[in-house]
Structures are given as structure tokens and as C-alpha cells.
Design an enzyme around this catalytic site. Structure first.
Site, PDB file in Angstrom:
ATOM      1  N   SER A 239       0.850  -1.192   0.000  1.00 12.00           N
ATOM      2  CA  SER A 239       0.000   0.000   0.000  1.00 12.00           C
ATOM      3  C   SER A 239       0.881   1.235   0.000  1.00 12.00           C
ATOM      4  CB  SER A 239      -0.896   0.025   1.242  1.00 12.00           C
ATOM      5  OG  SER A 239      -0.167   0.444   2.387  1.00 12.00           O
ATOM      6  N   ASP A 240       0.324   2.370  -0.406  1.00 10.44           N
ATOM      7  CA  ASP A 240       1.017   3.623  -0.155  1.00 10.44           C
ATOM      8  C   ASP A 240       0.816   3.978   1.320  1.00 10.44           C
ATOM      9  OD1 ASP A 240       2.461   5.962  -0.497  1.00 10.44           O
ATOM     10  OD2 ASP A 240       1.430   6.513  -2.340  1.00 10.44           O
ATOM     11  N   TYR A 241       1.429   5.031   1.741  1.00 12.20           N
ATOM     12  CA  TYR A 241       1.473   5.450   3.140  1.00 12.20           C
ATOM     13  C   TYR A 241       0.059   5.603   3.709  1.00 12.20           C
ATOM     14  CZ  TYR A 241       3.578   8.208   6.986  1.00 12.20           C
ATOM     15  OH  TYR A 241       4.016   8.682   8.192  1.00 12.20           O
TER      16      TYR A 241
END
Length: 763
Positions: free
Chosen positions: A303-305
Site C-alpha cells: 500500500s502507499d502510506y
């Protein structure tokens, strides 16, 4: 791993740590049958608890953060480094990102291989977007070189430096196509064109990962991001909704990812945006049907942040537990920063809401990546304080930074051949907020390099001229605010000079993540400065610093010479001076179109004609054009001038027929009629005149960099095949149809160059 290597490690780690690793069960399993890694992974998975499995899927920002990491992700740091070490020993963490170098990595890896039950090595990641300590031009700038080999070389150096500090994995390259210059993250990619995006994506992956395999101590794993269509955010607003057709996804936004995976990237990052109503982090069609099913991607999806956490704010998940379930079942293998997976996956698995098979599948991917990186052979292979000091900012690395900077500068205008400037006998006034000073040099999204280590414009110019005392500097204004007495001081400096170099544009915080702009113009205080300085009547060279295409106007646009210099990194000043004074001629081309007005966004050269196209240069009623501007760029994609005088001639299409399974050779002659050597980027464009799916007015199909001495001509050859003409048809499958195609060999996407037509015949 050799005994000699262990001996060296023992000096650093101590005999107890080394012995612990030599005896640990994870290493034993992985080395028992190196030819059958899958069975070794399965044996290790069988020994893991559900919580340990969830820990292998949990990645957090380093508590002991490095460089600018905390300011880039201020909420990212854990409560304490000791607390994070405790998580490592408990098997609740697979690794960290943006940490503070080899010493931090050594201490964390020691905790993993000595203190955790299974002693599975950690993975260390970082945002190494455009360099590590040696900072290279922003990716958008480097794309302007139209030289994928340059991108490979700079990514290679970035990997060598990053790996020396213990980094195994970089969250790069960003391969999003950026067609709305209001979007700040345009600066991280390769621009608006699909072909350029593809070749730059592949080159950067090859550079990061190297040629000796991922186990090499100077290789880092690449991560193609952000999957997918992040660059299509509505109104250029970061994190905003994306709603595009599947055809557009397959023709525009998917190809750079496919190129990155074909080049060997073993990871990808889910994008923040929703896609047609379903956030990418939980989009099963995107992450499973397309990525795994169609493309057979067998790497890791992260996932992104806090991307999984953001499913709640999207209105897609009711709470953290549901967000975890939706993201994980959709195909997001690893959670970055939210800690949702370690908190909720064990319970979801225990209660049967997430199958154990899916959990094992994700863990298997993570362990396979760690094995590919050689971490089970030697978890300390990239953790070496000596290398951390000797591999960074070497003279060779800085020379490459300067070369890359020169080759990223686009000359937009040069009326009256004002450039190059003479190196002696002229008084030069450097005016503007970027004339001097250690700020806004390395650009956005750099964690470890600093402006303090970079060279500014004034220093570069003074080193280039015969008499540095003839160079004066005046700020004139701040970037977004006037300075008391600034314009008066700038006007006085301009009057006392023979030539003005006006250094204006955007500061680094105006580009990058979360830096969308409604008007992509020079800030008003700087525009006022430009008008006042231009009124003095001295020759003006505008040196732009920026992270996107800009809508230029007034005295800035009317200046006789304009250089687009972007953010060039460690050697920004010397690289710019090299172009200003003709040490090397400008050779870069625009990877994004500069519009007439901000309101033209999103704009890209390969737009559709519409049913009512406006004739070039005309504004008839009831045709597709704005009241205030043409449906064209001010400075189009591919545009860029040289210190030569380039002419195109002698188009040769042979029979002008492309057989269904044959090839068509396209030839054109380019001539340098000027007195200076030049590098011309010769571009081949094609238009499918009539098809079952409407086609763009032009599409780039090939390009070549051609070096020409004064008076020299060269015949440039391109080869076209049917595969080069494919598009996504009505059935969403690649197709092409017999018929007529227009063709240009030209210096930009909106220049004629030499043009003709050919016919694709039926099978």
C-alpha cells in the site's frame, strides 16, 4: 556467504550476533535447498504463527528517521526506536523505511536475527526518487534528456549509494503519466507521453536493480508506482478521484507499469486514488484480475502510506477492521504505516473472514522477495558503515550529476542568439529568488540529499566567467512575497549590468506530493520583478526553476532567452552555467507541454481531434477552441532549441506501404546549418486517420538523439511495424486496422518537420 565475509561482519556485529544468525532456523531452511526455494519458503511459513505472518506484512516508517523523512511524513515516526526494536523482536514488523543509515539498520537487523523467534531478516526501504546523497535532476527533468541510458546511469548511482547505507528497496520509479500540470507529482514522473514513460520506467528499473542480480550488495529492488492512474486525479488535485475508461487505462496509464515489470521490477505500490468508485488499495479488478491474472505479476504489492487506513475516509470501509479485510482480500500484500495488518489480520484469519491460504500467499511473496535480495544468505550484505562513507558523493557521482543536469535543461527561446553568453567582458546581474543561496536546489522528494551540499547558480556562474567580480546578485523578491526595496535594488543592478540573468519560478515546496496549484504561473511578486527588470531594457535571460510546465506571460514570456532548468540537484549551479556559457549546448526537450493558459489543463499533445477541430491558428465560431487561447501548446511536448540551426528535409518512405507482417523504413535528413555543434532529438509521430476507435492527432512512436557538427547532415532512419500501430479496440483488446496513416519526422509534437503518409495493407 563466505567465511571471510562472516569474519568481517563479526568485527562489526560481534561474535554472538554472527553465531546467532549462522544458527537461525530461517537461514537454515533457505540454504538447505537453494535450488528449491519454494519448498524452503513453505517450510518457514509452516513454522510461523498467524501474528508472525501478519508481522511480515507490516512495514512502518523508521522511528530513527533519516534526513528529511520526518518532515516528508511527519506522522510517520514510531513512539521510540526502542519500541520499534521490541516490535522487531516480537516478529511484528517486516521492515522499516526512510531510516537513518547503516548504524540504524545494523541495530534493527541485529534485533531481528538475534532476538526474534524465527530470525527472519528485516527489509529496509526508502524513497530514493532522484538520488541518495548525490542528487540528480528530478525525474521530470531527466525525462527531458530523451535518453533512457542517462536515466539508467543515474538510477544505478542512486542504488549504489543507497545500498551502501543499508537500503534494500526503493519506492521508485514513479511511472504515472502526468497530463495535468496543476498536479504537483508531475515532477516525479516522465511526463505526458506513453512511449517516453515506458522507456524511462524500464531504464530506471534496470538502473536500480543492476545487472548482477538483486543479491548484489549494490542492487536495490525497484517499486513501480502508483498503481494506477494516480496522474489522472480530477482537476489535478492530489489524492482526488479518478474516473477514466478501461480503454484509457490500458492505452495510457498501464503501459509504463508493464514496461517496469518487464524490466524486472518485483514490487508495485497501490495508488491513493479511487478508480471508478473503488479505491486502488482495495480494487480487486486492478490488483488481482489485471495485475496477477492478465500480467502474471508474481511480485509484491504494498500500500502507499496509510493507503489502507484511508479506505475509511474514502467511505469504502466502515472501520479499521473492514479496511484491512477489503485491502488484503483485494490483493494488497503489505500494509505501509497504518499497522492495520498486524492489528487486525490475526483476528480476521482466526474467525475465518480471511482465508489462511490468502495470508500464506502474501507472506510467501514477501519471503520470496527477501530471498531474491539475498537477505537470507546475509542479512547484513548492504549494511556496512565503511561503504556508507566511501560510496556516496564521489567525484564520479558528482560529475554524473552535473552531466545529467546539463542534459535536462530545455532552451525554450533564444531570440537573436543571445545565448550562449560570453565568459568575459560583460557585467552580469543575477536577479531573482534563485540567483544565489543554498535553497531549492535538490528539489522535492529527496530524503537524504541536502541543499547545503548542492551548488547554487551564483557559484556556478562565478566559476564559469573570467572575472567573478563582474557578477552581482540581487534577490529582488521572495518566491511568493515581495521584499522591501527588492525591486528597486534589482532595477539598479540591471541598469549597472550588460546582461541580466533572471532566476525565477517555483520553490521546491510548490511541487511534489500535496502541492497542487490552481494557476500554474510565475508567482505575482516575481512577475512584478520581471516586468520591472525588463523595463530597464537590458538583454534578459530567464532561468526557470520549477517542477511542472508553466503558463508564462508578460516580461517572462517576452524575454529573448528562456531556459527551463527544473530542479537539477547537487550540481544545479555548474550544470546551468555550462549551458549559459556554451560549455555544452542545450539538448533536452520538453517532456510536458507548456500551455498558453492555466485553464487549458489537463493538456497533452496526443489529444483527440473532436468532431469540430479548429484549424491551426484560427478561432472560427463553433469549433473546438477557447476564447482566450488556441487548442495548442505555447511550447509543445518535444520542443527544445539548440545552439545550432537545425533543418529537416528529404523525407523518404520508400513505397509508402507497410505490409501487414512487414516493416516500413522511414528516412529523413537533419542538417545543422549553424556555427555551433548541436544534439537534435529527432521524433517520429504517427496518426491513424480513420479507425474503429477515434485516435489522437499524433502519437510519438520513436525518437533518436543525433549529434551534428556545424554544417553536418545525417540521414536518420526509423523502422515501423504493425505492432507499433496497435490500439485498444472496441473489445478492449489490442488491434490495428488497414488504412492510411499520417507521419511526421519533426522536432516537436506540434511542428511539421517533414511529413507524409503511408498505408497499412491487409493481411
Amino acid at each position: 556467504m563466505t567465511g571471510q565475509a562472516y569474519s568481517r561482519r563479526a568485527v562489526m556485529l560481534g561474535a554472538a550476533t554472527t553465531a546467532a544468525w549462522l544458527a537461525n532456523p530461517a537461514r537454515a531452511l533457505m540454504q538447505a535447498a537453494p535450488a528449491s526455494l519454494p519448498s524452503a519458503v513453505e517450510s518457514l511459513i509452516a513454522r510461523m504463527t498467524v501474528e508472525e505472518k501478519a508481522g511480515q506484512l507490516t512495514l512502518n516508517a523508521a522511528a530513527w528517521a533519516g534526513g528529511a523523512a520526518t518532515s516528508l511524513n511527519p506522522a510517520g515516526a514510531a513512539a521510540s526506536f526502542d519500541g520499534q526494536l521490541a516490535e522487531v523482536r516480537a516478529g511484528r514488523l517486516t521492515g522499516v523505511f526512510n531510516g537513518n543509515g547503516a548504524e540504524m539498520a545494523r541495530r534493527m537487523q541485529t534485533a531481528a536475527v538475534r532476538g526474534s523467534r524465527l530470525k527472519i531478516p528485516l527489509i529496509f526501504a526508502a524513497d530514493v526518487i532522484h538520488g541518495f546523497r548525490t542528487v540528480f535532476p528530478m525525474p521530470i527533468a531527466e525525462a527531458g534528456s530523451f535518453d533512457p541510458e542517462l536515466a539508467r546511469r543515474t538510477a544505478r548511482v542512486a542504488a549504489v549509494e543507497a545500498a551502501a547505507a543499508g537500503i534494500d528497496w526503493t519506492f521508485a520509479p514513479m511511472v504515472d503519466i502526468g497530463r495535468d500540470q496543476r498536479w504537483g507529482r508531475v515532477v516525479e514522473g516522465a511526463g505526458e507521453d506513453v512511449l517516453l514513460g515506458r522507456v524511462m520506467a524500464a531504464a530506471r528499473v534496470r538502473g536500480f536493480q543492476g545487472t548482477r542480480g538483486l543479491k548484489a550488495d549494490d542492487a536495490v529492488m525497484a517499486c513501480a508506482k502508483h498503481f494506477a492512474a494516480y496522474g489522472a486525479a480530477e482537476a489535478g488535485l492530489d489524492y482526488n478521484t479518478v474516473d477514466v475508461s478501461e480503454r484509457t487505462l490500458r492505452e495510457v496509464y498501464f503501459p509504463p507499469f508493464q514496461a517496469a515489470f518487464d524490466a524486472g521490477a518485483l514490487s508495485t505500490m497501490a495508488s491513493f486514488n479511487e478508480l471508478s468508485g473503488i479505491p486502488a488499495t482495495a480494487n480487486r479488478w486492478l490488483l488481482d484480475t489485471v495485475l496477477r491474472g492478465e500480467w502474471r505479476f508474481d511480485g509484491l504489492v504494498v500500500s502507499d502510506y496509510t493507503g489502507d487506513e484511508e479506505l475509511i475516509a474514502h467511505g469504502f470501509a466502515a472501520d479499521a477492521r473492514e479496511a484491512t479485510k477489503l485491502a488484503f482480500l483485494a490483493g494488497c500484500d503489505m500494509s505501509m504505516q497504518s499497522s492495520f495488518y498486524i492489528r487486525h489480520l490475526p483476528d480476521l484469519v482466526t474467525k475465518g473472514e480471511v482465508p489462511v491460504a490468502r495470508l500464506d500467499q502474501a507472506v510467501r511473496r514477501v519471503l520470496a522477495v527477501k530471498a531474491a535480495l539475498g537477505l537470507f544468505d546475509d542479512p547484513f550484505r548492504r549494511i556496512d558503515p565503511r561503504r556508507e562513507k566511501t560510496r556516496v558523493r564521489t567525484p564520479a557521482n558528482l560529475r554524473l550529476a552535473r552531466e545529467a543536469g546539463r542534459r535536462s535543461i530545455v532552451m525554450l527561446k533564444n531570440d537573436g542568439a543571445l545565448l550562449p553568453l560570453p565568459r568575459s567582458g560583460k557585467r552580469i546581474a543575477l536577479i531573482g529568488p534563485f540567483a544565489s543561496g543554498q535553497q531549492d536546489l535538490v528539489g522535492p522528494w529527496n530524503v537524504y540529499g541536502t541543499d547545503a551540499e548542492a551548488v547554487d547558480l551564483a557559484t556556478g556562474v562565478r566559476a564559469a566567467v573570467a572575472d567573478a567580480s563582474l557578477v552581482t546578485t540581487v534577490a529582488g523578491s521572495a518566491v511568493e512575497a515581495p521584499l522591501a526595496g527588492g525591486i528597486d535594488a534589482a532595477v539598479a543592478a540591471a541598469r549597472a549590468a550588460d546582461i541580466v540573468v533572471l532566476a525565477i519560478g517555483e520553490h521546491a515546496r510548490m511541487s511534489g506530493e500535496a502541492q497542487s496549484r490552481t494557476a500554474i504561473v510565475i508567482p505575482a511578486p516575481q512577475q512584478a520583478l520581471a516586468e520591472a527588470v525588463a523595463a530597464v531594457g537590458k538583454p534578459v535571460v530567464v532561468v526557470l526553476r520549477h517542477g511542472r510546465a508553466l503558463a508564462l506571460s508578460g516580461a517572462v514570456l517576452n524575454a529573448p532567452a528562456i531556459l527551463a532548468t527544473w530542479f537539477l540537484g547537487s550540481e544545479a549551479g555548474p550544470a546551468t552555467a555550462d549551458i549559459l556559457f556554451g560549455v555544452e549546448g542545450p539538448s533536452a526537450r520538453l517532456p510536458v507541454s507548456f500551455p498558453h493558459e492555466s485553464g487549458q489543463q489537463p493538456y497533452h499533445y496526443d489529444h483527440k481531434p473532436t468532431g469540430r477541430p479548429a484549424p491551426a491558428g484560427q478561432h472560427p465560431e463553433y469549433k473546438a477552441h477557447y476564447r482566450e487561447a488556441p487548442n495548442a501548446a505555447r511550447f509543445p511536448f518535444g520542443h527544445g532549441l539548440t545552439y545550432g540551426d537545425i533543418a529537416y528535409s528529404a523525407l523518404d518512405l520508400g513505397t509508402a506501404t507497410l505490409a501487414w507482417d512487414g516493416a516500413l523504413t522511414v528516412r529523413a535528413t537533419v542538417t545543422n546549418r549553424g556555427r555551433a555543434a548541436a544534439v537534435e532529438v529527432v521524433q517520429l509521430y504517427v496518426r491513424d486517420v480513420a479507425a474503429s476507435i477515434t485516435r489522437p492527432v499524433r502519437q510519438l512512436k520513436a525518437f533518436k538523439r543525433v549529434a551534428l557538427a556545424p554544417g553536418e547532415s545525417e540521414q536518420v532512419t526509423f523502422t515501423l511495424r504493425r505492432a507499433d500501430l496497435l490500439f485498444v479496440g472496441q473489445d478492449l483488446k489490442p488491434t490495428v486496422e488497414p488504412g492510411r496513416f499520417d507521419r511526421w519526422v519533426a522536432p516537436s509534437a506540434e511542428a511539421d518537420g517533414v511529413r507524409g503518409a503511408f498505408t497499412l495493407t491487409a493481411a
